[in-house]
Motif scaffolding. Structure first.
Motif, PDB file in Angstrom:
ATOM      1  N   ALA A 299       0.840  -1.214   0.000  1.00  0.00           N
ATOM      2  CA  ALA A 299       0.000   0.000   0.000  1.00  0.00           C
ATOM      3  C   ALA A 299       0.867   1.253   0.000  1.00  0.00           C
ATOM      4  CB  ALA A 299      -0.933  -0.001   1.213  1.00  0.00           C
ATOM      5  N   GLU A 300       1.973   1.221   0.760  1.00  0.00           N
ATOM      6  CA  GLU A 300       2.879   2.372   0.789  1.00  0.00           C
ATOM      7  C   GLU A 300       3.556   2.558  -0.567  1.00  0.00           C
ATOM      8  OE1 GLU A 300       7.015   3.922   2.903  1.00  0.00           O
ATOM      9  OE2 GLU A 300       6.045   2.090   3.639  1.00  0.00           O
ATOM     10  N   LEU A 301       3.957   1.465  -1.186  1.00  0.00           N
ATOM     11  CA  LEU A 301       4.571   1.543  -2.516  1.00  0.00           C
ATOM     12  C   LEU A 301       3.608   2.194  -3.511  1.00  0.00           C
ATOM     13  CD1 LEU A 301       6.790   0.698  -4.611  1.00  0.00           C
ATOM     14  CD2 LEU A 301       5.458  -1.408  -4.906  1.00  0.00           C
ATOM     15  N   SER A 302       2.365   1.745  -3.521  1.00  0.00           N
ATOM     16  CA  SER A 302       1.368   2.295  -4.442  1.00  0.00           C
ATOM     17  C   SER A 302       1.152   3.783  -4.179  1.00  0.00           C
ATOM     18  CB  SER A 302       0.040   1.545  -4.298  1.00  0.00           C
ATOM     19  OG  SER A 302       0.224   0.187  -4.617  1.00  0.00           O
ATOM     20  N   GLU A 303       1.088   4.148  -2.906  1.00  0.00           N
ATOM     21  CA  GLU A 303       0.906   5.552  -2.532  1.00  0.00           C
ATOM     22  C   GLU A 303       2.074   6.407  -3.027  1.00  0.00           C
ATOM     23  OE1 GLU A 303      -0.485   9.056  -0.942  1.00  0.00           O
ATOM     24  OE2 GLU A 303      -1.564   7.157  -1.139  1.00  0.00           O
ATOM     25  N   ARG A 304       3.286   5.902  -2.866  1.00  0.00           N
ATOM     26  CA  ARG A 304       4.466   6.663  -3.294  1.00  0.00           C
ATOM     27  C   ARG A 304       4.499   6.820  -4.825  1.00  0.00           C
ATOM     28  NH1 ARG A 304       8.715   7.424   0.320  1.00  0.00           N
ATOM     29  NH2 ARG A 304       8.395   6.493   2.379  1.00  0.00           N
ATOM     30  N   ILE A 305       4.168   5.755  -5.544  1.00  0.00           N
ATOM     31  CA  ILE A 305       4.153   5.837  -7.009  1.00  0.00           C
ATOM     32  C   ILE A 305       3.114   6.854  -7.464  1.00  0.00           C
ATOM     33  CG2 ILE A 305       3.587   4.588  -9.134  1.00  0.00           C
ATOM     34  CD1 ILE A 305       4.749   2.054  -7.789  1.00  0.00           C
ATOM     35  N   ALA A 306       1.910   6.772  -6.907  1.00  0.00           N
ATOM     36  CA  ALA A 306       0.835   7.687  -7.307  1.00  0.00           C
ATOM     37  C   ALA A 306       1.217   9.129  -6.981  1.00  0.00           C
ATOM     38  CB  ALA A 306      -0.465   7.304  -6.607  1.00  0.00           C
ATOM     39  N   ARG A 307       1.762   9.355  -5.802  1.00  0.00           N
ATOM     40  CA  ARG A 307       2.123  10.712  -5.384  1.00  0.00           C
ATOM     41  C   ARG A 307       3.241  11.284  -6.253  1.00  0.00           C
ATOM     42  NH1 ARG A 307       2.787   9.702  -0.170  1.00  0.00           N
ATOM     43  NH2 ARG A 307       5.056   9.640  -0.189  1.00  0.00           N
ATOM     44  N   LEU A 308       4.252  10.486  -6.519  1.00  0.00           N
ATOM     45  CA  LEU A 308       5.367  10.931  -7.365  1.00  0.00           C
ATOM     46  C   LEU A 308       4.877  11.291  -8.763  1.00  0.00           C
ATOM     47  CD1 LEU A 308       8.492  11.203  -7.705  1.00  0.00           C
ATOM     48  CD2 LEU A 308       8.480   8.826  -8.461  1.00  0.00           C
ATOM     49  N   PHE A 309       4.036  10.426  -9.323  1.00  0.00           N
ATOM     50  CA  PHE A 309       3.539  10.678 -10.679  1.00  0.00           C
ATOM     51  C   PHE A 309       2.624  11.894 -10.707  1.00  0.00           C
ATOM     52  CE2 PHE A 309       0.899  10.099 -14.409  1.00  0.00           C
ATOM     53  CZ  PHE A 309       1.851   9.798 -15.368  1.00  0.00           C
ATOM     54  N   LEU A 310       1.742  12.016  -9.726  1.00  0.00           N
ATOM     55  CA  LEU A 310       0.786  13.117  -9.703  1.00  0.00           C
ATOM     56  C   LEU A 310       1.475  14.479  -9.675  1.00  0.00           C
ATOM     57  CD1 LEU A 310      -2.033  11.919  -7.286  1.00  0.00           C
ATOM     58  CD2 LEU A 310      -2.336  12.767  -9.619  1.00  0.00           C
ATOM     59  N   ARG A 311       2.519  14.588  -8.903  1.00  0.00           N
ATOM     60  CA  ARG A 311       3.186  15.885  -8.766  1.00  0.00           C
ATOM     61  C   ARG A 311       3.695  16.399 -10.105  1.00  0.00           C
ATOM     62  NH1 ARG A 311       6.420  14.584  -3.119  1.00  0.00           N
ATOM     63  NH2 ARG A 311       4.700  15.137  -1.730  1.00  0.00           N
ATOM     64  N   GLY A 312       4.240  15.494 -10.919  1.00  0.00           N
ATOM     65  CA  GLY A 312       4.719  15.911 -12.235  1.00  0.00           C
ATOM     66  C   GLY A 312       3.596  16.091 -13.230  1.00  0.00           C
ATOM     67  N   PHE A 313       2.647  15.166 -13.227  1.00  0.00           N
ATOM     68  CA  PHE A 313       1.595  15.188 -14.249  1.00  0.00           C
ATOM     69  C   PHE A 313       0.654  16.385 -14.060  1.00  0.00           C
ATOM     70  CE2 PHE A 313      -2.595  13.717 -15.851  1.00  0.00           C
ATOM     71  CZ  PHE A 313      -2.257  13.674 -17.205  1.00  0.00           C
ATOM     72  N   LEU A 314       0.280  16.676 -12.838  1.00  0.00           N
ATOM     73  CA  LEU A 314      -0.635  17.789 -12.603  1.00  0.00           C
ATOM     74  C   LEU A 314       0.038  19.146 -12.784  1.00  0.00           C
ATOM     75  CD1 LEU A 314      -2.726  16.478  -9.576  1.00  0.00           C
ATOM     76  CD2 LEU A 314      -3.343  16.554 -11.994  1.00  0.00           C
ATOM     77  N   ALA A 315       1.366  19.167 -12.791  1.00  0.00           N
ATOM     78  CA  ALA A 315       2.077  20.421 -13.068  1.00  0.00           C
ATOM     79  C   ALA A 315       2.098  20.757 -14.551  1.00  0.00           C
ATOM     80  CB  ALA A 315       3.503  20.331 -12.523  1.00  0.00           C
ATOM     81  N   GLU A 316       1.790  19.749 -15.390  1.00  0.00           N
ATOM     82  CA  GLU A 316       1.790  19.985 -16.838  1.00  0.00           C
ATOM     83  C   GLU A 316       0.624  20.891 -17.236  1.00  0.00           C
ATOM     84  OE1 GLU A 316       3.750  18.598 -19.818  1.00  0.00           O
ATOM     85  OE2 GLU A 316       4.913  19.133 -18.061  1.00  0.00           O
ATOM     86  N   LYS A 317       0.952  21.854 -18.108  1.00  0.00           N
ATOM     87  CA  LYS A 317      -0.056  22.793 -18.603  1.00  0.00           C
ATOM     88  C   LYS A 317      -0.227  22.604 -20.096  1.00  0.00           C
ATOM     89  CE  LYS A 317      -0.175  24.675 -14.501  1.00  0.00           C
ATOM     90  NZ  LYS A 317      -1.268  24.344 -13.576  1.00  0.00           N
ATOM     91  N   SER A 318      -1.395  23.014 -20.573  1.00  0.00           N
ATOM     92  CA  SER A 318      -1.647  22.897 -22.017  1.00  0.00           C
ATOM     93  C   SER A 318      -0.859  23.955 -22.768  1.00  0.00           C
ATOM     94  CB  SER A 318      -3.134  23.078 -22.293  1.00  0.00           C
ATOM     95  OG  SER A 318      -3.563  24.321 -21.836  1.00  0.00           O
TER      96      SER A 318
END
Length: 198
Positions: A179-198
Motif C-alpha cells: 500500500a505504501e509503494l502504491s501511494e508513493r508511485i501515485a504521489r510521485l507521478f501526480l506531482r509531475g503530471f498535474l504540473a503539466e499545462k496545455s
C-alpha cells in the motif's frame, strides 16, 4: 463435503501448469524452455501436459491471456471507484501493483515474451494490452483534462513503465509494504503530471 466438478479439477490443473511454466519461462526464457522442462517442473508427464496445452505457444498464450484479463478486470473496477480522479488513480495504481505482485512471474513473462508467439496469437494479446493502456489514459484525461490529446499517450506509457518494472526490484517482504509503494508511485507521478499545462 461437496464434490469437485470435473471442470473445476481441469481448471485447477491448468492453473497449476501455467504457474509452473511462468516460473520456468521467467527464469530460463521462453525460447530456451522446453515442454519436457515444464512437465518436470510440474511433476507431470509430457502427455498429461499436452492434454491441457497442445503446444508451448498454446501454454504461453493461455497464461498471458488469463493474466491480462485479470489485470483488466481489476483496472475496470478501479476506474469506476467513487470519489475524485485522484482517488481513481490511487485505486488504479494499487490494483496494478497488486495484480502484478500476485502473478509476478506471469507479469514478467507478459512484458517479455509476447513477441515469441505467432502473429495470430499476438493480435488478441496486443488488444488486451491496448485495453490496459486505454484504462490508464482514461484516468489521466480525467485528472488533467486540458492537455493536448497527443500528451496523454507518453504519460500513460511512462506510468505503465513505472508500474511494470516495479516487479523487477520490489520485494513484498521488504521494508516497503504494498500500500505504501502504491501511494508513493501515485504521489510521485501526480506531482509531475498535474504540473503539466496545455
Amino acid at each position: 463435503m461437496p464434490r469437485v466438478r470435473k471442470n473445476d479439477d481441469y481448471e485447477a490443473k491448468s492453473q497449476a501448469i501455467m504457474d509452473c511454466a511462468a516460473v520456468l519461462f521467467a527464469k530460463e526464457g521462453f525460447p530456451s524452455a522446453k515442454m519436457q522442462d515444464v512437465a518436470k517442473a510440474c511433476g507431470a508427464t509430457k502427455s498429461m501436459l499436452y492434454h491441457y496445452f497442445p503446444t508451448k505457444d498454446d501454454l504461453l498464450f493461455a497464461m498471458l491471456k488469463e493474466h491480462l484479463e485479470r489485470v483488466i478486470s481489476g483496472l475496470e473496477e478501479a476506474v469506476t471507484t467513487p470519489g475524485t480522479a485522484r482517488d481513481r488513480l490511487h485505486a488504479l495504481v494499487l490494483t496494478f501493483t497488486q495484480k502484478s505482485i500476485q502473478s509476478r512471474r506471469r507479469h514478467m513473462v507478459a512484458m517479455q515474451d509476447v513477441k515469441y508467439l505467432p502473429r495470430a496469437k499476438q493480435v488478441p494479446l496486443n488488444e488486451l494490452q491496448r485495453r490496459v493502456v486505454d484504462l490508464v489514459a482514461q484516468v489521466l484525461r480525467e485528472l488533467n483534462p486540458h492537455l493536448p490529446e497527443e500528451a496523454y499517450k507518453p504519460y500513460t506509457m511512462m506510468l505503465i513503465g513505472v508500474l511494470n518494472w516495479t516487479d523487477v526490484w520490489y520485494r513484498p517482504g521488504g521494508p516497503i509494504k504494498q500500500a505504501e509503494l502504491s501511494e508513493r508511485i501515485a504521489r510521485l507521478f501526480l506531482r509531475g503530471f498535474l504540473a503539466e499545462k496545455s
